[in-house]
Design an enzyme around this catalytic site. Structure first.
Site, PDB file in Angstrom:
ATOM      1  N   CYS A 177       0.802  -1.230   0.000  1.00 31.71           N
ATOM      2  CA  CYS A 177       0.000   0.000   0.000  1.00 31.71           C
ATOM      3  C   CYS A 177       0.832   1.276   0.000  1.00 31.71           C
ATOM      4  O   CYS A 177       0.256   2.370  -0.047  1.00 31.71           O
ATOM      5  CB  CYS A 177      -0.960  -0.011   1.184  1.00 31.71           C
ATOM      6  SG  CYS A 177      -1.916  -1.532   1.283  1.00 31.71           S
TER       7      CYS A 177
ATOM      8  N   HIS B 126      -3.936   7.831   5.936  1.00 33.17           N
ATOM      9  CA  HIS B 126      -4.082   6.497   5.354  1.00 33.17           C
ATOM     10  C   HIS B 126      -5.506   6.004   5.618  1.00 33.17           C
ATOM     11  O   HIS B 126      -6.155   5.498   4.716  1.00 33.17           O
ATOM     12  CB  HIS B 126      -3.049   5.553   5.959  1.00 33.17           C
ATOM     13  CG  HIS B 126      -2.939   4.252   5.249  1.00 33.17           C
ATOM     14  ND1 HIS B 126      -2.630   4.166   3.907  1.00 33.17           N
ATOM     15  CD2 HIS B 126      -3.099   2.975   5.680  1.00 33.17           C
ATOM     16  CE1 HIS B 126      -2.602   2.888   3.546  1.00 33.17           C
ATOM     17  NE2 HIS B 126      -2.890   2.154   4.598  1.00 33.17           N
TER      18      HIS B 126
ATOM     19  N   HIS C  88      -9.936   1.376  -0.748  1.00 32.42           N
ATOM     20  CA  HIS C  88      -8.491   1.213  -0.622  1.00 32.42           C
ATOM     21  C   HIS C  88      -7.943   0.770  -1.971  1.00 32.42           C
ATOM     22  O   HIS C  88      -8.319  -0.271  -2.496  1.00 32.42           O
ATOM     23  CB  HIS C  88      -8.175   0.175   0.462  1.00 32.42           C
ATOM     24  CG  HIS C  88      -6.760   0.249   0.960  1.00 32.42           C
ATOM     25  ND1 HIS C  88      -5.710   0.690   0.174  1.00 32.42           N
ATOM     26  CD2 HIS C  88      -6.207  -0.072   2.157  1.00 32.42           C
ATOM     27  CE1 HIS C  88      -4.586   0.647   0.869  1.00 32.42           C
ATOM     28  NE2 HIS C  88      -4.875   0.195   2.086  1.00 32.42           N
TER      29      HIS C  88
END
Length: 380
Positions: free
Chosen positions: A137, A272, A309
Site C-alpha cells: 500500500c 491512510h 483502498h
C-alpha cells in the site's frame, strides 16, 4: 539540492477519469461502493467494492497508459533520454486470472510488474531507468519518494511516476479471509462503529521535474514536493505499531526535509485511514507525535471513505487528491463519519468538504510489514 515540482497528472478511480471526477466524488463526499459483478461475491462477507462497474475491467496496462497520456499532455512534457519511469504495482492479477482461464488475446507478460513499467516507458518515449515498486500500500508513494531523491540530488531532471490496482478476486479473497472488509459495505474511518475497509479501482501518473528544468521549458508547476520520508517499524506482519511509530518517523523525516520539523506550516493531512480496528487509533497516535499540542488543530481526512483502498495505487491517487486540495482550497471530507472512536480525537473533516487556505499538506500511507511513507506538498 534541486527543488522538485509536479507539472502534470492523470488519474482514474471508480468515479471516472480526471480531476473533475475526483472533485465530484471525493470532494463531494459521495462513496463509490456498490456490489461488484466482476466475480461471484457469494462466498465473501460483502459484495461491495469501488469499481468502474465493468464486468471485465481494463488492464493495468491500459489504465496506466491513459493516465500517462493525460499527465504528459497536462504538463506539456516530452520525455528525455534520462527520464525515469517508476511504478507501484504488484502486477495485474485480473489479467493472470484471464490467462489461467484460457481467454484468447491475453498477454501473460502484463502480470509482471517490471513489464508494466517497460510498457509505460515505451508509451511515453522515456529511456531512463525503470523501476517497479511492489511494497503493497506504499508502492506508488515509494515510487514518488525515490524519484524525488533522484531529482533533488541532480542525478536526473525528470521522472514519470505511476501506480495502479484494479479490483479482482485474488486479492479480494485474501482481505476477506483476514476479516478486513467492512461487514456492511460502508467505510467509516475513525468512527466508533467502523467495521473495515473496501477495495477500489485506482490508477494515477504524475510528472515530476526539477524546478529549473520546468522553468527552462516554460512549464507552470502545480505544486512543489517540499519533503518526503519513509520508515519501517517492523512491528507486525500486518498490524501497525500501536503508537504509529513508523508513520510518525516517516512524517517527521518528510517535515525536516521541508524545513518544518514541528509541522507548524501544515494545513491539512490526507491520512491512510483504512477504517480498520488497528489502523485508525495507531495513525491518530502517530499524528499526535508529529504535531504535539497542535494536533487537534490540523484537519485530517481519509479519502478511502469514498474511493476505497486502492492498495499499490493508494499513495499516488491520494497524492493527486492532496494536490487538488492545495490548488482548489478545499479539504476533502471523511465520508460516512458517525461518532468518533474515543481513541480517535482529531479533526477528521466529517462528511462535508471544507473551504480552507491550504498552502502546505502532508500525505501519509502505511503498508503491511510496518512500512510507512510521507510526502509534503506545497502550493507554488
Amino acid at each position: 539540492m534541486a527543488e522538485v515540482v509536479v507539472t502534470g497528472f492523470g488519474v482514474r478511480t471508480a468515479f471516472g477519469r480526471g480531476a473533475d471526477a475526483i472533485r465530484r466524488g471525493v470532494f463531494g463526499g459521495v462513496p463509490s461502493f456498490a456490489p461488484t459483478t466482476r466475480f461471484d461475491t457469494g462466498p465473501y462477507r460483502t459484495p461491495n467494492a469501488a469499481t468502474t462497474g465493468s464486468d471485465k475491467p481494463d488492464s493495468q496496462r491500459d489504465v496506466l497508459g491513459d493516465c500517462a497520456d493525460e499527465a504528459v499532455e497536462m504538463a506539456g512534457f516530452t520525455a528525455r533520454d534520462d527520464t525515469a519511469v517508476l511504478v507501484g504495482t504488484s502486477g495485474d492479477f485480473a489479467t493472470l486470472t484471464r490467462f489461467w482461464r484460457g481467454e484468447a488475446g491475453v498477454d501473460v507478460a502484463d502480470t509482471v510488474p517490471a513489464h508494466l513499467v517497460d510498457l509505460l516507458a515505451a508509451r511515453i518515449g522515456a529511456a531512463g531507468q525503470r523501476l517497479a515498486f511492489t511494497n503493497a500500500c506504499v508502492a506508488s508513494a515509494s515510487a514518488i519518494i525515490h524519484a524525488c531523491g533522484l531529482i533533488a540530488s541532480g542525478r536526473l531532471e525528470s521522472a514519470v511516476c505511476g501506480g495502479a490496482y484494479l479490483v479482482e478476486e485474488e486479492v479480494f479473497a485474501k482481505f476477506d479471509s483476514g476479516r478486513a472488509l467492512s461487514r456492511d459495505g460502508v467505510v467509516r474511518p475513525f468512527s466508533v462503529d467502523r467495521s473495515g475497509m473496501l477495495l477500489g479501482d485506482g490508477a494515477a501518473v504524475v510528472v515530476l521535474e526539477s524546478a529549473s528544468a520546468a522553468r527552462r521549458r516554460g512549464a507552470r508547476p502545480l505544486a512543489t514536493v517540499a519533503g518526503w520520508g519513509a520508515a519501517s517499524d517492523a512491528f507486525h506482519v500486518s498490524r501497525p505499531h500501536p503508537q504509529g511509530a513508523g508513520l510518525a518517523a516517516a512524517a517527521q523525516r518528510a517535515l525536516r526535509r521541508a524545513g518544518d520539523p514541528d509541522g507548524l506550516l501544515v494545513d491539512y493531512v490526507n491520512a491512510h485511514g483504512t477504517a480498520t480496528k488497528f489502523n485508525d487509533p495507531a495513525e491518530t497516535q502517530g499524528l499526535h507525535e508529529v504535531f504535539g499540542t497542535r494536533a487537534d488543530q490540523v484537519p485530517v481526512s481519509s479519502t478511502k471513505s469514498t474511493t476505497g483502498h486502492l492498495l499499490e495505487a493508494a499513495g499516488i491517487v491520494e497524492f493527486v487528491i492532496t494536490l487538488l486540495a492545495l490548488t482548489d482550497g478545499v479539504l476533502p471530507p471523511t465520508a460516512n463519519f458517525t461518532e468518533a472512536d474515543p481513541s480517535c480525537d482529531l479533526d477528521y473533516v466529517p462528511n462535508t468538504a471544507r473551504d480552507a487556505d491550504v498552502r502546505r499538506a502532508l500525505n501519509v500511507n502505511a503498508a503491511f510489514g510496518g512500512f510507512n511513507t510521507a510526502l509534503v506538498l506545497e502550493r507554488p
